[in-house]
Design a protein around this motif. Structure first.
Motif, short mmCIF file in Angstrom:
data_model
loop_
_atom_site.label_atom_id
_atom_site.label_comp_id
_atom_site.label_asym_id
_atom_site.label_seq_id
_atom_site.Cartn_x
_atom_site.Cartn_y
_atom_site.Cartn_z
N ASP A 97 0.99 4.46 12.16
CA ASP A 97 0.94 3.03 11.75
C ASP A 97 0.20 1.88 12.85
O ASP A 97 0.18 0.81 12.81
CB ASP A 97 2.56 2.28 11.65
N THR A 98 -0.07 2.76 14.12
CA THR A 98 -0.81 1.98 15.22
C THR A 98 -2.36 1.66 14.51
O THR A 98 -2.91 2.28 14.09
CB THR A 98 -0.86 3.06 16.34
N ALA A 99 -2.29 0.26 14.77
CA ALA A 99 -3.69 -0.33 14.40
C ALA A 99 -3.40 -1.94 14.71
O ALA A 99 -2.41 -2.45 15.26
CB ALA A 99 -3.59 -0.24 13.03
N VAL A 100 -4.69 -2.63 14.64
CA VAL A 100 -4.62 -3.93 14.76
C VAL A 100 -4.39 -4.45 13.38
O VAL A 100 -4.90 -4.13 12.13
CB VAL A 100 -6.01 -4.58 15.14
N TYR A 101 -3.34 -5.44 13.22
CA TYR A 101 -2.89 -5.86 11.95
C TYR A 101 -3.69 -7.11 11.78
O TYR A 101 -3.57 -8.15 12.56
CB TYR A 101 -1.62 -5.89 11.81
N TYR A 102 -3.98 -7.31 10.44
CA TYR A 102 -4.78 -8.63 10.15
C TYR A 102 -3.93 -9.39 9.27
O TYR A 102 -3.92 -8.92 7.89
CB TYR A 102 -6.19 -8.51 9.83
N PHE A 131 7.82 -1.25 4.69
CA PHE A 131 7.60 -2.52 5.08
C PHE A 131 7.68 -3.28 3.87
O PHE A 131 7.91 -2.91 2.54
CB PHE A 131 5.96 -2.49 5.20
N THR A 132 8.04 -4.54 4.19
CA THR A 132 8.20 -5.72 3.21
C THR A 132 7.32 -6.79 3.52
O THR A 132 7.29 -7.24 4.75
CB THR A 132 9.85 -6.10 2.88
N GLY A 190 1.11 -1.19 -0.05
CA GLY A 190 -0.07 0.13 -0.08
C GLY A 190 0.81 1.24 0.21
O GLY A 190 1.97 1.30 0.43
N ASN A 191 0.40 2.35 -0.58
CA ASN A 191 1.22 3.57 -0.63
C ASN A 191 1.51 4.15 0.57
O ASN A 191 2.59 4.64 0.71
CB ASN A 191 0.29 4.66 -1.23
N SER A 192 0.95 3.87 1.94
CA SER A 192 1.26 4.46 3.28
C SER A 192 2.51 3.86 3.68
O SER A 192 3.07 4.22 4.79
CB SER A 192 0.07 4.55 4.00
N VAL A 193 2.85 2.43 3.17
CA VAL A 193 4.06 1.74 3.72
C VAL A 193 4.96 1.63 2.75
O VAL A 193 6.00 0.89 3.21
CB VAL A 193 3.50 0.65 4.40
#
Length: 128
Positions: free
Chosen positions: A90-95, A68-69, A61-64
């Motif tokens: 970037d704080t969030a629940v990652y799924y 990120f890889t 995604g554009n924001s990462v």
């Protein structure tokens, strides 16, 4: 029933790194694309990354992008999300998500409804 289990979340300072892992319960899952999404409080679920069945094609995604890889180890039925230069946003629940559909050419699914299986999520908190 395929089960996906995420691990690796936690609290990190801005600029730090974390690596998330997602383990799949079935080996056949290695034949299909997998992805990562995230959801912050009060916001919609956001696409983060996708990877094809053999790990040779990825999409971020554009924001990462650039921070990120995504990678996978089919021998371990595991997909990874390496997160560097983390920011408070970037704080969030990652799924973790898995798709059991075949897509034409090099297309990688990047929308919520293109995925069929979801993990329970892991919390990532980035402090400023």
């Amino acid at each position: 029933q395929v089960q996906l289990v995420e691990s690796g979340g936690g609290l990190v300072q801005a600029g730090g790194s974390l690596r998330l892992a997602c383990s799949a319960s079935e080996r056949t899952f290695t034949n299909y694309p997998m992805g990562w999404f995230r959801q912050a409080p009060g916001k919609e679920r956001e696409f983060v990354a996708a990877i094809n069945w053999n790990g040779e094609s990825t999409y971020l995604g554009n924001s990462v992008k650039g921070r990120f890889t995504v990678s996978k180890d089919n021998a371990l039925n595991t997909v990874y999300l390496q997160m560097n230069s983390l920011k408070p946003e970037d704080t969030a629940v990652y799924y973790c998500a898995g798709s059991d559909r075949t897509y034409a050419g090099s297309y990688l699914p990047k929308y919520h409804d293109e995925y069929d299986y979801w993990g329970q999520g892991t919390q990532v908190t980035v402090s400023s």
